[in-house]
Design an enzyme around this catalytic site. Structure first.
Site, PDB file in Angstrom:
ATOM      1  N   HIS A 145       0.829  -1.205   0.000  1.00 54.71           N
ATOM      2  CA  HIS A 145       0.000   0.000   0.000  1.00 54.71           C
ATOM      3  C   HIS A 145       0.870   1.265   0.000  1.00 54.71           C
ATOM      4  CE1 HIS A 145      -3.672   2.286   1.457  1.00 54.71           C
ATOM      5  NE2 HIS A 145      -2.701   3.117   1.817  1.00 54.71           N
ATOM      6  N   GLU A 146       1.779   1.335   0.967  1.00 49.65           N
ATOM      7  CA  GLU A 146       2.622   2.539   1.079  1.00 49.65           C
ATOM      8  C   GLU A 146       3.541   2.674  -0.132  1.00 49.65           C
ATOM      9  OE1 GLU A 146       1.750   4.647   3.119  1.00 49.65           O
ATOM     10  OE2 GLU A 146       0.562   3.416   4.466  1.00 49.65           O
TER      11      GLU A 146
ATOM     12  N   HIS B  63       1.757   4.628  -2.801  1.00 52.56           N
ATOM     13  CA  HIS B  63       1.885   6.083  -2.621  1.00 52.56           C
ATOM     14  C   HIS B  63       3.263   6.547  -3.077  1.00 52.56           C
ATOM     15  CE1 HIS B  63      -1.801   6.567  -0.430  1.00 52.56           C
ATOM     16  NE2 HIS B  63      -1.439   5.822   0.588  1.00 52.56           N
TER      17      HIS B  63
ATOM     18  N   HIS C 284       3.664   6.623  -6.826  1.00 53.92           N
ATOM     19  CA  HIS C 284       2.879   7.727  -7.388  1.00 53.92           C
ATOM     20  C   HIS C 284       3.671   9.033  -7.220  1.00 53.92           C
ATOM     21  CE1 HIS C 284      -1.521   9.447  -7.722  1.00 53.92           C
ATOM     22  NE2 HIS C 284      -0.724   9.898  -8.658  1.00 53.92           N
TER      23      HIS C 284
HETATM   24 ZN   LIG Z   1      -2.891   5.229   1.997  1.00 56.02          ZN
END
Ligand SMILES: [Zn+2]
Length: 634
Positions: A419-420, A423, A426
């Site tokens: 998940h991290e 980020h 991105h």
């Molecule tokens: Zn998040």
């Protein structure tokens, strides 16, 4: 409406980059070293990529403090020439970049050891400097608003370098019709002294003063059913206990429905005040205009989720089957369907799994991921005094993103890593491709890349893991997350819209009216009349325990983020090459355009049924899988 802090793009970056995912507790899953000095360097942040030492930070801070007031020399000149405007914007970017660096370094150092007062002091110092910087630059936004659109257009012709600011500037001018005269803006600013009253009173009332009840559980233990107790004991395996927890909690809330109703009505009226003062036609329009989100996105979300309630009902039927109850009730919804995945994953295994799961995104994505792991972008382990939870910080324009983890070896920890990393990538690609002014991605898009990566990891692990119990756990956790992030949030969004529309039509909102409306919507979502899940009467006052209703029209973004990432990941996992290209391109667009445009370019149209159908296909596939395993056992 969210006012834009136009001149302070580093604040946007600092906040947009740091999506914090808090996981309750950080219980140690294995006997793991907590002494930071004994952990190998490769699992710890290398902060010298930002400043070589604390001393270097201090020197940079003093230099910054001396430099930022110079931006005031542009005051009163911005509309006079293209060159003035450009120079001012470029100065603000340079300062903004440096400010982000200073602020992030201090917060990282403090997060690694929250007990260290030196770094806490540095954080406070830099935040004071930041406020002063903000005050110095506060003339920029109102001054740009006075520039005529035609004049601004002529500036772009005269000064080509201004082009990179076009999106930001036109976004600002877009809000001009909702900006008042100096006197009106003063009144609006002063009004904030009273418009937050409802939220403030609600918070004190529910957190500090509410007379929550105690109950005695079947094991003889007497417990307080406040917010924390409710969240804990509603998951009880004992059905009588959890029924009691729900009944007692909501009965007490219901006793105070008039007070709760008045609070929420005051909040809605405050939203209406803002809407009227800013010349919007509805509170919804007023709230969505900040990110330029079309009203149709909100309405389509409600419409499309309603059209897919059958899938939600399938999930509820599966829950009923797994719990072995004759009739599923609302109080049966929080008892875990399946236990958590038991398997443990070392950091090296987790990194290998995450890396392998991201294969569909190609070589460059894989190469940067490896770099993140090998070049100390990740502070991996929980250590004494370290901040809880996990986040990715992408606001360091000339450096690289950093990730804070508290890795404990559980499946959830591995999913958090994926998940991290979403980020992080991105931020990485956006920073690489975009100028500083457009590098930060809007909040509306913040959870797309992160949940996209979770989907890829889930898919990869399901192919890899053969043990039925573990598969059930992964699938069950996924479905519970969809219930919480998608169906429940859209149900809230529908209620939120309904109460604002009623108030805007001139109807007063009371506790009883809110109860009736909430029960009606909730029963529709849970298929109460069809016997899918019985929503008993006490649930009518659940609206009173949802603090998000004091963050007007916010919750729908949880659902849109998940739908967008599901639709994108379904296409990428199916081997759709053009879709993969579009997604990679999306990752490098930062905030260079409006969120809805960026998503459309990535191939997701949130006003069409397609992304919803793709998401539901995926949910149904998970239910099929689980049923298959359950059938095998029968
Ligand atoms: Zn998040």
């Amino acid at each position: 409406m969210k006012r834009k802090v136009f001149c302070m793009s580093m604040f946007e970056l600092v906040t947009a980059g740091a999506m914090i995912l808090l996981y309750a507790g950080s219980t140690i899953a294995w006997a793991q070293e907590r002494d930071r000095s004994k952990i190998a360097d490769k699992y710890k942040w290398n902060l010298t990529d930002i400043y070589s030492s604390d001393e270097a930070w201090r020197q940079a801070k003093e230099k910054f403090a001396a430099e930022f007031p110079r931006v005031e020399k542009f005051k009163g000149t911005l509309g006079k020439s293209a060159q003035n405007l450009l120079q001012c914007m470029e100065s603000l970017d340079l300062l903004g970049k440096e400010y982000a660096r200073l602020a992030i370094y201090a917060s990282f150092a403090s997060d690694i050891d929250t007990r260290d007062s030196k770094y806490l002091g540095m954080r406070q110092e830099i935040s004071q400097v930041g406020s002063a910087f903000g005050a110095s630059a506060s003339f920029v936004q109102p001054e740009i608003l006075t520039i005529d659109a035609a004049v601004l257009e002529s500036f772009y012709i005269r000064e080509k370098k201004l082009e990179i600011y076009r999106h930001k500037l036109s976004d600002l001018l877009r809000t001009k019709q909702h900006t008042g005269t100096e006197g009106e803006e003063k009144i609006l600013a002063d009004a904030s002294l009273v418009t937050g009253a409802a939220a403030g009173i609600y918070s004190i009332f529910t957190d500090a003063e509410f007379p929550y009840e105690k109950i005695t559980l079947s094991d003889g233990k007497t417990v307080l059913i406040d917010r924390i107790g409710f969240n804990l004991y509603r998951t009880s395996d004992n059905r009588e206990d959890r029924k009691k927890v729900f009944d007692v909690y909501f009965a007490k809330i219901n006793d105070f429905r008039r007070t709760f109703g008045t609070q929420l009505y005051e909040q809605v009226k405050s939203d209406m005040f803002t809407m009227k003062a800013r010349k919007y036609e509805s509170s919804l329009q007023s709230a969505l205009d900040g990110d330029n989100i079309p009203l149709d996105v909100y309405r389509s979300l409600i419409k499309n989720v309603n059209a897919n309630l059958e899938t939600f009902h399938r999930y509820l039927a599966l829950r009923k089957r797994m719990l072995g109850v004759a009739e599923l009730h609302y109080y049966d919804l929080y008892v875990p369907l399946v236990s958590k995945v038991n398997a443990k994953f070392s950091v090296d295994e987790a990194e290998a799994n995450v890396l392998a799961s991201l294969t569909p995104l190609g070589n460059e994505y894989a190469a940067v991921t490896k770099k993140a792991f090998s070049e100390r972008w990740v502070d991996m382990y929980p250590t004494e005094g370290k901040r809880n939870g996990a986040y990715s910080q992408g606001g360091l324009y000339d450096v690289h993103p950093y990730m804070l983890m508290n890795y404990n070896g559980k499946y959830d920890d591995m999913a958090t890593l994926a998940h991290e990393l979403g980020h992080t990538m991105h931020s990485y690609f956006s920073t690489k491709k975009q100028p500083f002014t457009n590098a930060g991605y809007p909040i509306f898009l913040a959870e797309v890349a992160s949940t996209f990566n979770e989907a890829l990891l889930n898919d990869y692990m399901l192919k890899k893991i053969k043990d039925d119990d573990e598969r059930l756990a992964i699938l069950g956790n996924y479905l519970d997350a969809v219930k919480g992030t998608l169906f429940r949030q859209v149900q809230f969004a529908e209620f939120e819209l309904a109460i604002h529309e009623l108030a805007e039509k001139g109807e007063a909102l009371t506790g009883d009216k809110l109860n009736a409306l909430y029960l009606e919507i909730t029963r529709k979502y849970y298929g109460h009349d069809k016997g899918v899940c019985i929503v008993d009467n006490p649930i009518q006052s659940e609206w009173a325990v949802v603090p998000h209703f004091y963050r007007t029209f916010y919750v729908y973004q949880y659902s849109t983020g998940l739908i967008a990432s599901s639709a994108l990941s379904e296409k990428v996992m199916a081997g759709d090459k053009p879709a993969t290209e579009r997604y990679l391109n999306f990752l490098s667009m930062g905030g260079s355009d409006y969120p809805i445009t960026l998503l459309q370019n990535a191939g997701v149209d949130l006003t069409s049924p397609e992304p919803f159908q793709l998401t539901m296909k995926k949910v149904n596939r998970a239910i099929d899988e689980m049923e298959k395993i359950l059938n095998k056992r029968k």
